[in-house]
Design a protein around this motif. Sequence first.
Motif, PDB file in Angstrom:
ATOM      1  N   TRP A  96      31.392  29.545  11.225  1.00  0.00           N
ATOM      2  CA  TRP A  96      30.853  28.280  10.720  1.00  0.00           C
ATOM      3  C   TRP A  96      31.282  27.112  11.606  1.00  0.00           C
ATOM      4  O   TRP A  96      30.692  26.039  11.544  1.00  0.00           O
ATOM      5  CB  TRP A  96      31.241  28.066   9.257  1.00  0.00           C
ATOM      6  CG  TRP A  96      30.525  29.048   8.380  1.00  0.00           C
ATOM      7  CD1 TRP A  96      31.080  30.098   7.704  1.00  0.00           C
ATOM      8  CD2 TRP A  96      29.124  29.106   8.113  1.00  0.00           C
ATOM      9  NE1 TRP A  96      30.104  30.806   7.046  1.00  0.00           N
ATOM     10  CE2 TRP A  96      28.886  30.214   7.279  1.00  0.00           C
ATOM     11  CE3 TRP A  96      28.024  28.343   8.514  1.00  0.00           C
ATOM     12  CZ2 TRP A  96      27.618  30.567   6.821  1.00  0.00           C
ATOM     13  CZ3 TRP A  96      26.759  28.690   8.052  1.00  0.00           C
ATOM     14  CH2 TRP A  96      26.566  29.788   7.223  1.00  0.00           C
ATOM     15  N   LYS A  97      32.275  27.320  12.461  1.00  0.00           N
ATOM     16  CA  LYS A  97      32.680  26.275  13.402  1.00  0.00           C
ATOM     17  C   LYS A  97      31.859  26.332  14.695  1.00  0.00           C
ATOM     18  O   LYS A  97      31.795  25.348  15.425  1.00  0.00           O
ATOM     19  CB  LYS A  97      34.166  26.399  13.739  1.00  0.00           C
ATOM     20  CG  LYS A  97      35.077  26.054  12.574  1.00  0.00           C
ATOM     21  CD  LYS A  97      36.527  26.160  12.959  1.00  0.00           C
ATOM     22  CE  LYS A  97      37.402  25.795  11.773  1.00  0.00           C
ATOM     23  NZ  LYS A  97      38.824  25.935  12.066  1.00  0.00           N
ATOM     24  N   THR A  98      31.263  27.498  14.973  1.00  0.00           N
ATOM     25  CA  THR A  98      30.538  27.665  16.238  1.00  0.00           C
ATOM     26  C   THR A  98      29.055  27.981  16.058  1.00  0.00           C
ATOM     27  O   THR A  98      28.391  28.401  16.999  1.00  0.00           O
ATOM     28  CB  THR A  98      31.177  28.793  17.073  1.00  0.00           C
ATOM     29  OG1 THR A  98      31.037  30.036  16.374  1.00  0.00           O
ATOM     30  CG2 THR A  98      32.637  28.510  17.372  1.00  0.00           C
TER      31      THR A  98
END
Length: 183
Positions: A96-98
Motif C-alpha cells: 500500500w506504500k508502493t
Amino acid sequence: MPRPHNKEDLLKAAQENYESLMSLIDGLSEKELNTPFDFSGQPSKKEAHWSRDKNVRDVLIHLYEWHQLLLDFPKNNKGVTDKKAAIAFLPADYSWKTYGAMNQMFWKRHQETSLEAAKAMFKKSHAAAMKLIEGYTNEELFTQAYFPWTGNAALGDYCVSDTSSHYAWAIKKIKAHKKNCGK
C-alpha cells in the motif's frame, strides 16, 4: 452519494456510477477524446494520477486492472482459513506504500491498447465485479474480518473502493479534462 455500507447500496452505487461514467465517455467530442489530458497548470491536482493518465483509455485501463485485483483476491484465497496463509490483495512486488509504482506498471502495460479495447475490457470486468459482489451475502461483504484473508477490513470495503468509489474518481477526472478542453 454516500459510501455504501450494505450489499444493496453497493450494487446500486456501482451500477449508477458505471452508467454515469460510460454516458460521460460516450458523450465526449472527438476533440475531448483526442486531446491528451493536461492538468499541469492546476497546482491543486498534484496526486500522481493527474500526470500519469494521458487519456480516457488510461483511466479505463486503470479501472480494469484494479478490477482484476478484486476478482483475483477471493479466488487466490479460496479455502484460506488462517490470516497468515492469505495472499495479499496487491501483487507480491507491491504494498500500500508502493502501489503508485504498480499503477505506473499497469499504465505502461497498456500503451498499445486501443480505446475501444479498453472500453470492452472495462465493460467485461465491471460485469464480473458485479457478479462477484452478487455472489456474497451482505454479512460476508460488510462484516469486518469475516474472511481471515481480508485482515481487519471487510470484503465489501475492497468492492466499494474498486467499483463505485473508483468510478466516481474516474468521472471527476474526465470531467476535469472536459472542462480543460472547453477553455
